[in-house]
Design a protein around this motif. Sequence first.
Motif, PDB file in Angstrom:
ATOM      1  N   SER A  23      42.845  50.552  39.919  1.00  0.00           N
ATOM      2  CA  SER A  23      43.685  49.605  39.182  1.00  0.00           C
ATOM      3  C   SER A  23      45.149  49.728  39.563  1.00  0.00           C
ATOM      4  O   SER A  23      45.909  48.750  39.495  1.00  0.00           O
ATOM      5  N   ASN A  28      45.298  43.045  41.897  1.00  0.00           N
ATOM      6  CA  ASN A  28      44.438  42.221  41.037  1.00  0.00           C
ATOM      7  C   ASN A  28      43.088  42.871  40.720  1.00  0.00           C
ATOM      8  O   ASN A  28      42.129  42.171  40.394  1.00  0.00           O
ATOM      9  N   PHE A  29      43.029  44.194  40.828  1.00  0.00           N
ATOM     10  CA  PHE A  29      41.757  44.867  40.558  1.00  0.00           C
ATOM     11  C   PHE A  29      41.424  44.828  39.068  1.00  0.00           C
ATOM     12  O   PHE A  29      40.287  44.603  38.674  1.00  0.00           O
ATOM     13  N   SER A  31      41.193  42.990  36.311  1.00  0.00           N
ATOM     14  CA  SER A  31      41.112  41.637  35.772  1.00  0.00           C
ATOM     15  C   SER A  31      39.734  41.439  35.166  1.00  0.00           C
ATOM     16  O   SER A  31      38.778  42.142  35.512  1.00  0.00           O
ATOM     17  N   GLN A  33      37.590  38.978  35.495  1.00  0.00           N
ATOM     18  CA  GLN A  33      36.593  38.549  36.458  1.00  0.00           C
ATOM     19  C   GLN A  33      36.125  39.697  37.332  1.00  0.00           C
ATOM     20  O   GLN A  33      34.932  39.828  37.633  1.00  0.00           O
ATOM     21  N   ASN A  34      37.059  40.553  37.727  1.00  0.00           N
ATOM     22  CA  ASN A  34      36.691  41.687  38.570  1.00  0.00           C
ATOM     23  C   ASN A  34      35.833  42.692  37.810  1.00  0.00           C
ATOM     24  O   ASN A  34      34.921  43.293  38.385  1.00  0.00           O
ATOM     25  N   ASN A  37      32.443  41.309  37.860  1.00  0.00           N
ATOM     26  CA  ASN A  37      31.873  41.456  39.202  1.00  0.00           C
ATOM     27  C   ASN A  37      31.406  42.880  39.460  1.00  0.00           C
ATOM     28  O   ASN A  37      30.361  43.103  40.092  1.00  0.00           O
ATOM     29  N   LEU A  38      32.168  43.867  38.982  1.00  0.00           N
ATOM     30  CA  LEU A  38      31.792  45.266  39.187  1.00  0.00           C
ATOM     31  C   LEU A  38      30.462  45.575  38.515  1.00  0.00           C
ATOM     32  O   LEU A  38      29.623  46.295  39.066  1.00  0.00           O
ATOM     33  N   LYS A  41      27.690  43.059  40.434  1.00  0.00           N
ATOM     34  CA  LYS A  41      27.670  42.906  41.889  1.00  0.00           C
ATOM     35  C   LYS A  41      26.429  43.500  42.533  1.00  0.00           C
ATOM     36  O   LYS A  41      25.819  42.901  43.421  1.00  0.00           O
ATOM     37  N   THR A 289      34.526  47.664  46.395  1.00  0.00           N
ATOM     38  CA  THR A 289      35.448  46.593  46.006  1.00  0.00           C
ATOM     39  C   THR A 289      36.890  46.982  46.315  1.00  0.00           C
ATOM     40  O   THR A 289      37.693  46.147  46.767  1.00  0.00           O
ATOM     41  N   SER A 290      37.235  48.244  46.095  1.00  0.00           N
ATOM     42  CA  SER A 290      38.592  48.716  46.395  1.00  0.00           C
ATOM     43  C   SER A 290      38.870  48.651  47.888  1.00  0.00           C
ATOM     44  O   SER A 290      39.956  48.222  48.307  1.00  0.00           O
ATOM     45  N   GLY A 293      39.448  45.069  48.716  1.00  0.00           N
ATOM     46  CA  GLY A 293      40.726  44.613  48.180  1.00  0.00           C
ATOM     47  C   GLY A 293      41.923  45.134  48.956  1.00  0.00           C
ATOM     48  O   GLY A 293      42.972  44.481  49.014  1.00  0.00           O
TER      49      GLY A 293
END
Length: 325
Positions: A23, A28-29, A31, A33-34, A37-38, A41, A289-290, A293
């Motif tokens: 974060s 934008n991690f 959020s 929506q994220n 997704n986590l 996913k 994801t990181s 990103g």
Amino acid sequence: MSNESFVNIFMAVVLLGLFLLASLIVPNFFSTQNLVNLITKYWYLIILGIGVTFLLTTGHFDMSVGGIIAMTGVLSVYFCQSAVSPMPLSSGLDMPYGIAIVLSLLGAICIGAINAFFIAKLKVASIIITLGTMSFARGIAQIITLGAQRNTSLPPDFGVIGNMFVPGIGIKLSVLIMVAFVIIALIIEKKTVFGRRTYLIGANAEAARLSGVKVTKHVTALYLISAFLAGVTGLLLASEYRAGLSNRAMGFEFDALVITLLGGTSIAGGFGSVLGTVIGALIFAVVTTSATGLLFPPDLEFIIKGVVTFLAILAQRYALDRRKG
């Protein structure tokens, strides 16, 4: 507190630490929506991880799941495709989708039965047999797709299940199916004789046999369950993308093993939990994801995943040793 609960809490703390770090450094991690997704996913890896967790707890591997996914997806497409197309990759058996699902799952279970026969009955090393059946299943997919993919002449209902959203909550049906499987697995693991016998076999298979546990039948059931879960995953992915690919799920068997180990399941057997596997999947999701990103190259992402897995397992081992000490 049991070692299992200790490891689950420890890995949950690791997950929280990684999430907070991401974060801070990933744009934008943090959020809404994220976060969604986590959680959603890697639904397919969690479904695979359930079967892998139970098997690994008994001291057995299942590296065939990626091949089963590819084969099941390709079979479901081939069974449904129209039989009148002149193009080889557009012509199938023109079966109703429901029958195609049943036959495709039977194909997946057949691979599980082959695994069970050689491993549970003939006592061949599980990693050798399941690597072989992984290649066998993917080879079937390669033959049916001629090394490419099948994605035409499909009935309208083929893509419904994989793309359906649950009314009111906006989550895909695939994710809801994953949640249902996790809940069922947790009940089996914690509340049934079958779950207790799984741990007993992993701790000492011979002692389990002398105690009256039918070890061969139990391990056979676990391989059939693992193949069934892989088959369901293959059907959902094929429906989502409306295509059967021979190279689908390449490496999924290793990713499923990684999230299982991240969750604290012992590679030697006798120790593990489905809840830990879910936590392992979330750690996996945060890391990948990181990396995306931060715009890391895909090749570097593989290295990062490997390093994080290695460090997490070392941290587990260190924490358990310190606790015993």
